[in-house]
Write a protein that holds these residues in place. Structure first.
Motif, mmCIF file in Angstrom:
data_model
loop_
_atom_site.group_PDB
_atom_site.id
_atom_site.type_symbol
_atom_site.label_atom_id
_atom_site.label_comp_id
_atom_site.label_asym_id
_atom_site.label_seq_id
_atom_site.Cartn_x
_atom_site.Cartn_y
_atom_site.Cartn_z
ATOM 1 N N UNK A 100 -20.921 -28.888 2.652
ATOM 2 C CA UNK A 100 -20.191 -27.380 4.333
ATOM 3 C C UNK A 100 -21.265 -27.973 5.318
ATOM 4 N N UNK A 101 -22.470 -28.654 4.998
ATOM 5 C CA UNK A 101 -23.437 -29.015 6.013
ATOM 6 C C UNK A 101 -21.907 -29.855 7.114
ATOM 7 N N UNK A 102 -22.369 -31.018 6.290
ATOM 8 C CA UNK A 102 -21.409 -32.252 7.343
ATOM 9 C C UNK A 102 -20.659 -31.555 7.897
ATOM 10 N N UNK A 103 -19.376 -31.155 7.514
ATOM 11 C CA UNK A 103 -18.193 -30.768 7.251
ATOM 12 C C UNK A 103 -18.278 -29.382 8.403
ATOM 13 N N UNK A 114 -29.790 -40.183 8.114
ATOM 14 C CA UNK A 114 -28.011 -40.677 7.993
ATOM 15 C C UNK A 114 -27.280 -39.952 8.148
ATOM 16 N N UNK A 115 -27.317 -38.301 7.541
ATOM 17 C CA UNK A 115 -26.657 -37.363 7.939
ATOM 18 C C UNK A 115 -26.424 -37.490 9.673
ATOM 19 N N UNK A 116 -27.146 -37.531 10.712
ATOM 20 C CA UNK A 116 -26.994 -37.881 11.795
ATOM 21 C C UNK A 116 -25.937 -39.225 11.793
ATOM 22 N N UNK A 117 -27.150 -39.560 11.921
ATOM 23 C CA UNK A 117 -26.032 -41.394 11.825
ATOM 24 C C UNK A 117 -24.395 -41.339 11.920
ATOM 25 N N UNK A 118 -24.305 -40.452 10.361
ATOM 26 C CA UNK A 118 -23.124 -40.433 10.829
ATOM 27 C C UNK A 118 -21.997 -39.505 11.097
ATOM 28 N N UNK A 119 -22.408 -38.597 11.724
ATOM 29 C CA UNK A 119 -21.913 -37.990 13.230
ATOM 30 C C UNK A 119 -21.754 -38.755 14.389
ATOM 31 N N UNK A 120 -22.865 -39.369 14.400
ATOM 32 C CA UNK A 120 -22.509 -40.196 15.910
ATOM 33 C C UNK A 120 -21.715 -40.962 15.610
ATOM 34 N N UNK A 121 -21.365 -42.032 14.388
ATOM 35 C CA UNK A 121 -20.663 -42.613 14.333
ATOM 36 C C UNK A 121 -18.764 -41.279 14.941
ATOM 37 N N UNK A 122 -19.376 -40.381 14.058
ATOM 38 C CA UNK A 122 -17.792 -39.169 14.263
ATOM 39 C C UNK A 122 -17.452 -39.067 15.737
ATOM 40 N N UNK A 123 -18.422 -39.522 17.064
ATOM 41 C CA UNK A 123 -18.861 -39.262 18.580
ATOM 42 C C UNK A 123 -19.058 -38.443 18.219
ATOM 43 N N UNK A 124 -20.138 -37.282 17.306
ATOM 44 C CA UNK A 124 -20.576 -35.680 17.635
ATOM 45 C C UNK A 124 -21.910 -36.491 18.015
ATOM 46 N N UNK A 131 -14.182 -24.393 4.773
ATOM 47 C CA UNK A 131 -14.940 -23.599 4.725
ATOM 48 C C UNK A 131 -15.360 -24.057 6.576
ATOM 49 N N UNK A 132 -15.859 -25.178 6.644
ATOM 50 C CA UNK A 132 -16.483 -25.807 8.642
ATOM 51 C C UNK A 132 -15.222 -24.602 9.548
ATOM 52 N N UNK A 133 -14.160 -25.012 8.950
ATOM 53 C CA UNK A 133 -12.917 -24.196 9.933
ATOM 54 C C UNK A 133 -13.175 -22.938 9.930
ATOM 55 N N UNK A 134 -13.858 -22.057 8.428
ATOM 56 C CA UNK A 134 -13.278 -21.166 8.679
ATOM 57 C C UNK A 134 -14.554 -20.236 9.621
ATOM 58 N N UNK A 135 -15.769 -20.706 8.989
ATOM 59 C CA UNK A 135 -17.252 -20.415 9.344
ATOM 60 C C UNK A 135 -16.558 -20.978 11.607
ATOM 61 N N UNK A 136 -15.954 -21.648 12.574
ATOM 62 C CA UNK A 136 -16.049 -21.656 13.323
ATOM 63 C C UNK A 136 -14.566 -20.707 13.724
ATOM 64 N N UNK A 156 -17.111 -30.298 12.214
ATOM 65 C CA UNK A 156 -16.664 -29.520 13.028
ATOM 66 C C UNK A 156 -16.635 -28.457 14.559
ATOM 67 N N UNK A 157 -17.847 -28.464 14.131
ATOM 68 C CA UNK A 157 -18.674 -27.821 15.865
ATOM 69 C C UNK A 157 -18.734 -28.565 16.732
ATOM 70 N N UNK A 158 -18.868 -30.312 16.600
ATOM 71 C CA UNK A 158 -19.575 -31.080 17.174
ATOM 72 C C UNK A 158 -18.368 -31.315 17.702
ATOM 73 N N UNK A 159 -17.427 -31.813 17.005
ATOM 74 C CA UNK A 159 -15.778 -31.525 17.491
ATOM 75 C C UNK A 159 -15.327 -30.407 19.213
ATOM 76 N N UNK A 160 -15.644 -29.786 18.691
ATOM 77 C CA UNK A 160 -15.886 -28.115 20.198
ATOM 78 C C UNK A 160 -16.461 -28.573 20.638
#
Length: 221
Positions: free
Chosen positions: A13-16, A40-50, A198-203, A20-24
């Motif tokens: 859930x945390x990464x998702x 590791x988590x930060x690197x994965x997000x950076x690869x996604x453009x966050x 759940x990530x979409x719900x939180x957003x 989602x918030x990074x995409x916004x």
């Protein structure tokens, strides 16, 4: 640009939610105990453009939490959204008749002192922005106590009361406090409780700002 701060960063859930918030358009601050895990988590997000960075802190250590969140604001910008969703430890879930006063120290520190510390750290920045969102994620024992899970039943109920008071008190300042109850396990194949849903719900809770308590799905009988 403002920051989404996630306390309790993990691969589900945390990464998702971070994605989602990074995409916004928010920068993402990931907070958990392990610096290596965060890397590791930060690197994965950076690869996604966050734009994301990890900040190590222990939710049972108020001083480390405060220091981490202050560093977040200095490095990434003010925290507009705080999500408090660390996973409770298994030893918090002892039967009620086998639970001593000492057994409650860690659960209460986890679910009450941790959130209070985080809110006190980010609230000045939210007030300066003129807006903010405080998201609290809890299991079903927050609203339906279970005698086989005394620690989380007691501590989540206390966290719920604190979050509800924040909701009522901070609304005039355009700071929205809300709670998402997830009755069961977070599973990739769950219709209502997958990390992405759940990530979409939180957003959506952050964006719509409509009410305090929300449920991922109905509580089982």
């Amino acid at each position: 640009m403002t920051t989404f701060a996630l306390v309790g960063a993990g691969p589900g859930l945390g990464l998702a939610a971070a994605r989602r918030f990074g995409a916004a358009g928010h920068t993402v601050a990931l907070i958990s105990r392990s610096a290596e895990h965060l890397e590791g988590l930060a690197a994965e997000l950076v690869r996604d453009g966050v734009q994301a960075r990890g900040f190590a802190a222990d939710v049972l250590d108020p001083a480390s939490l405060t220091a981490a969140l202050r560093t977040v604001a200095e490095a990434l910008g003010p925290v507009e959204i705080l999500q408090y969703s660390p996973a409770p430890r298994a030893d918090f879930m002892k039967p009620v008749l086998g639970t001593s006063a000492d057994d409650l120290e860690a659960p209460l520190a986890f679910s009450v002192k941790g959130p209070v510390t985080c809110v006190n750290a980010v609230l000045p920045g939210m007030r300066a922005l003129g807006r903010g969102t405080l998201l609290f994620v809890n299991g079903g024992t927050a609203v339906r106590p279970r005698p086989d899970r005394a620690g989380t039943s007691i501590a989540f109920a206390a966290e719920s009361a604190y979050a509800r008071m924040l909701h009522d008190t901070l609304a005039p300042e355009n700071i929205h406090a809300a709670q998402l109850i997830i009755p069961g396990a977070v599973r990739p194949d769950a219709e209502h409780s997958s990390p992405e849903v759940l990530a979409e719900r939180l957003y959506d809770i952050h964006h719509r700002r409509n009410g305090f308590r929300h449920y991922a799905e109905p509580l089982p009988d």
